[in-house]
Scaffold this motif. Sequence first.
Motif, PDB file in Angstrom:
ATOM      1  N   VAL A 192     -29.571 -13.653   9.746  1.00 20.66           N
ATOM      2  CA  VAL A 192     -28.450 -13.748  10.681  1.00 20.66           C
ATOM      3  C   VAL A 192     -27.156 -13.370   9.960  1.00 20.66           C
ATOM      4  N   VAL A 238     -28.610 -19.498  16.545  1.00 20.57           N
ATOM      5  CA  VAL A 238     -28.584 -19.095  15.136  1.00 20.57           C
ATOM      6  C   VAL A 238     -29.657 -19.849  14.355  1.00 20.57           C
ATOM      7  N   ARG A 277     -33.031 -18.279  12.481  1.00 25.88           N
ATOM      8  CA  ARG A 277     -33.229 -18.463  11.044  1.00 25.88           C
ATOM      9  C   ARG A 277     -34.562 -19.150  10.756  1.00 25.88           C
ATOM     10  N   ALA A 284     -30.264 -10.072  12.956  1.00 23.98           N
ATOM     11  CA  ALA A 284     -29.503 -10.531  14.122  1.00 23.98           C
ATOM     12  C   ALA A 284     -28.026 -10.538  13.755  1.00 23.98           C
TER      13      ALA A 284
END
Length: 292
Positions: free
Chosen positions: A162, A152, A156, A70
Amino acid sequence: MKKRTFLVFLSILLSVFCLGGFVASPPAAADYDPLLSWNAGAAKQTIFDFVQEVTNPNSDNYVSPSDRIAVFDNDGTLWNEKPKNIYGLFIKDMLGNAFSTKRDAIFEDLKLQGLTPEYYQQKARFFLDNSKHPDFGVPYIQVTYQPIVELVNYLRSNDFKVYICSGAGLDFIRSYAEDTYGVPPENIIGTTVQTKFITKDDGSHVLVKTPILVKPINNNEGKVVDIDRYIGKKPIMTVGNSDGDLAVRQNSSHISMRIEMWDEFCTGSLGFGKAYATRTGKRAIKLLSNDE
């Protein structure tokens, strides 16, 4: 894998302002909502559905943890960039020069040659901890967007890797990203300069910054080049807010989701402005202001 095409048009309120920075994800629970600041609706559910699809081994769209990449933009995506770009304000604070754009700041940054990356990061962090945003009255390090920080953390917790990919200086972002977003220094991709390992007069050795840019500048198509250079894989999720992120979206993986925000017209509010619309053959969420 099957190529899936989803285009979600929606209006979502993302006006929760983060005054606490990065918060670790609590243990999973049946009633735990990892995207608590997001309104219930199509956007939030689409994110949940996508993550479920790529993490379920029985799904046709399953993606192994090593490929769950990501990539997030930073300015205007993870934190505020109005009325002035924060990176530019730091460079101005260091040099006392006046300039108007982030690109100008990148070239002014070259004048900070001879500093070690550690010292540079210490100066950047001191600035962010002690200088206050003119509208919100809090230190710059606190002007993050809580909904995107939650995203985020959620990714994770589902074994996504990320990365932050920003046009701002690499060492500037490294000075705060791990404490603020939970993203470690090795997962930061930014505009950077060449460094040189030197021997000082006292016989000690040190790494210092030079005034030579590592090309390309990490913006627009340069982001795609640097993602390939430093990650070596295409992202399956991209999150950005401007034309500078368009190439990254275009270069995303076969199975992917992109989240777009547009804050050009957001001069003082806490919400996001008008969404940036592009043609897509993949899944997309456009985050709009609540008055659309």
